[in-house]
Design a protein around this motif. Structure first.
Motif, PDB file in Angstrom:
ATOM      1  N   LEU A  50       0.831  -1.214   0.000  1.00 55.75           N
ATOM      2  CA  LEU A  50       0.000   0.000   0.000  1.00 55.75           C
ATOM      3  C   LEU A  50       0.860   1.256   0.000  1.00 55.75           C
ATOM      4  O   LEU A  50       0.554   2.228  -0.691  1.00 55.75           O
ATOM      5  N   ASP A  51       1.941   1.246   0.773  1.00 58.05           N
ATOM      6  CA  ASP A  51       2.839   2.408   0.834  1.00 58.05           C
ATOM      7  C   ASP A  51       3.454   2.725  -0.526  1.00 58.05           C
ATOM      8  O   ASP A  51       3.790   3.877  -0.808  1.00 58.05           O
ATOM      9  N   SER A  52       3.607   1.708  -1.372  1.00 63.65           N
ATOM     10  CA  SER A  52       4.243   1.914  -2.674  1.00 63.65           C
ATOM     11  C   SER A  52       3.263   2.383  -3.756  1.00 63.65           C
ATOM     12  O   SER A  52       3.683   2.632  -4.889  1.00 63.65           O
ATOM     13  N   GLN A  53       1.986   2.515  -3.417  1.00 68.94           N
ATOM     14  CA  GLN A  53       0.972   2.915  -4.397  1.00 68.94           C
ATOM     15  C   GLN A  53       0.686   4.419  -4.297  1.00 68.94           C
ATOM     16  O   GLN A  53       0.761   4.999  -3.224  1.00 68.94           O
ATOM     17  N   PRO A  54       0.322   5.043  -5.424  1.00 70.24           N
ATOM     18  CA  PRO A  54      -0.028   6.466  -5.379  1.00 70.24           C
ATOM     19  C   PRO A  54      -1.275   6.708  -4.518  1.00 70.24           C
ATOM     20  O   PRO A  54      -2.101   5.813  -4.333  1.00 70.24           O
ATOM     21  N   ALA A  56      -4.842   7.529  -3.274  1.00 67.95           N
ATOM     22  CA  ALA A  56      -6.203   7.325  -3.791  1.00 67.95           C
ATOM     23  C   ALA A  56      -6.248   6.518  -5.088  1.00 67.95           C
ATOM     24  O   ALA A  56      -7.107   6.746  -5.932  1.00 67.95           O
ATOM     25  N   SER A  57      -5.327   5.543  -5.236  1.00 62.16           N
ATOM     26  CA  SER A  57      -5.263   4.782  -6.481  1.00 62.16           C
ATOM     27  C   SER A  57      -5.712   3.329  -6.349  1.00 62.16           C
ATOM     28  O   SER A  57      -5.807   2.627  -7.346  1.00 62.16           O
ATOM     29  N   VAL A  58      -5.995   2.878  -5.128  1.00 62.64           N
ATOM     30  CA  VAL A  58      -6.272   1.453  -4.892  1.00 62.64           C
ATOM     31  C   VAL A  58      -7.740   1.260  -4.519  1.00 62.64           C
ATOM     32  O   VAL A  58      -8.281   1.992  -3.682  1.00 62.64           O
ATOM     33  N   LEU A  59      -8.360   0.269  -5.140  1.00 61.39           N
ATOM     34  CA  LEU A  59      -9.705  -0.150  -4.757  1.00 61.39           C
ATOM     35  C   LEU A  59      -9.565  -1.282  -3.754  1.00 61.39           C
ATOM     36  O   LEU A  59      -8.986  -2.325  -4.061  1.00 61.39           O
ATOM     37  N   SER A 123      -3.398   5.492   0.161  1.00 58.89           N
ATOM     38  CA  SER A 123      -3.459   4.916  -1.188  1.00 58.89           C
ATOM     39  C   SER A 123      -4.857   4.419  -1.544  1.00 58.89           C
ATOM     40  O   SER A 123      -5.150   4.191  -2.723  1.00 58.89           O
ATOM     41  N   ILE A 124      -5.731   4.252  -0.563  1.00 51.82           N
ATOM     42  CA  ILE A 124      -7.074   3.730  -0.833  1.00 51.82           C
ATOM     43  C   ILE A 124      -7.956   4.837  -1.407  1.00 51.82           C
ATOM     44  O   ILE A 124      -8.142   5.888  -0.799  1.00 51.82           O
ATOM     45  N   GLY A 125      -8.522   4.561  -2.584  1.00 48.26           N
ATOM     46  CA  GLY A 125      -9.383   5.536  -3.245  1.00 48.26           C
ATOM     47  C   GLY A 125     -10.835   5.121  -3.299  1.00 48.26           C
ATOM     48  O   GLY A 125     -11.705   5.917  -3.650  1.00 48.26           O
ATOM     49  N   GLY A 126     -11.138   3.871  -2.933  1.00 46.15           N
ATOM     50  CA  GLY A 126     -12.512   3.393  -2.952  1.00 46.15           C
ATOM     51  C   GLY A 126     -12.612   2.035  -2.297  1.00 46.15           C
ATOM     52  O   GLY A 126     -11.605   1.361  -2.077  1.00 46.15           O
ATOM     53  N   PHE A 127     -13.844   1.631  -2.007  1.00 49.85           N
ATOM     54  CA  PHE A 127     -14.103   0.387  -1.293  1.00 49.85           C
ATOM     55  C   PHE A 127     -15.232  -0.355  -1.995  1.00 49.85           C
ATOM     56  O   PHE A 127     -16.371   0.102  -2.018  1.00 49.85           O
ATOM     57  N   GLY A 128     -14.915  -1.515  -2.602  1.00 49.43           N
ATOM     58  CA  GLY A 128     -15.923  -2.415  -3.153  1.00 49.43           C
ATOM     59  C   GLY A 128     -16.450  -3.277  -2.017  1.00 49.43           C
ATOM     60  O   GLY A 128     -15.701  -4.076  -1.461  1.00 49.43           O
ATOM     61  N   THR A 129     -17.702  -3.126  -1.654  1.00 53.76           N
ATOM     62  CA  THR A 129     -18.214  -3.724  -0.433  1.00 53.76           C
ATOM     63  C   THR A 129     -19.561  -4.408  -0.609  1.00 53.76           C
ATOM     64  O   THR A 129     -20.342  -4.044  -1.493  1.00 53.76           O
ATOM     65  N   HIS A 130     -19.823  -5.345   0.285  1.00 54.15           N
ATOM     66  CA  HIS A 130     -21.110  -6.049   0.344  1.00 54.15           C
ATOM     67  C   HIS A 130     -22.145  -5.259   1.151  1.00 54.15           C
ATOM     68  O   HIS A 130     -23.269  -5.691   1.287  1.00 54.15           O
ATOM     69  N   CYS A 131     -21.744  -4.132   1.681  1.00 54.93           N
ATOM     70  CA  CYS A 131     -22.619  -3.222   2.436  1.00 54.93           C
ATOM     71  C   CYS A 131     -22.947  -3.720   3.835  1.00 54.93           C
ATOM     72  O   CYS A 131     -23.988  -3.377   4.392  1.00 54.93           O
TER      73      CYS A 131
END
Length: 152
Positions: A50-54, A56-59, A123-131
């Motif tokens: 995660l530290d190596s990612q730009p 807000a680039s990771v889902l 690095s987290i830009g979004g969350f794909g979730t089951h709610c």
């Protein structure tokens, strides 16, 4: 603000795990030995990725502990994420056969992670979730947009 205090306190607790004499979980080692072994050995290596990612680039993708989508649905979800060329951090408990050709350079697949800390990672830009309720609360708390797929 009050929520920043709560987040700071939660992160303090998580960071203090290595100093604890005892840990209480809502599971037992015999049921989830891989999860325990993976997460009780210092800072988990997925944070290095995660530290190596730009920013807000990771889902981040997690459908909770009790996945209730069909294998056909899962194949489509995996294909959609891969075809989008987005970076991903995928939590897949149990069967990972839907990643037929394994991981690629765009993402990592793990059996478990410290979800709140991951959601708060820059690095987290979004969350794909089951709610699920906990997932929803943690995403709102972290200020992460949700890509929703309600399964219950």
């Amino acid at each position: 603000m009050w929520y920043q205090k709560v987040l700071n306190r939660a992160l303090e607790c998580v960071q203090g795990v290595s100093n604890a004499q005892y840990l209480f979980f809502t599971s037992v080692y015999e049921l989830e030995d891989q999860v325990f072994d993976h997460n009780l050995n210092g800072r988990p290596n997925y944070f290095e990725w995660l530290d190596s990612q730009p920013n807000a680039s990771v889902l981040y993708v997690s459908f909770g502990s009790f996945l209730s989508v069909s294998s056909a649905q899962m194949d489509e979800i995996v294909a959609g994420v891969r075809n989008s060329s987005v970076r991903y951090c995928w939590i897949a408990r149990g069967d990972t056969s839907f990643f037929k050709d394994g991981c690629d350079d765009a993402g990592i697949v793990m059996p478990w992670c410290d979800q709140l800390r991951v959601l708060c990672h820059p690095s987290i830009g979004g969350f794909g979730t089951h709610c699920g309720w906990n997932s929803t609360l943690e995403a709102v708390y972290a200020g992460v947009p949700l890509l929703t797929f309600p399964t219950f």
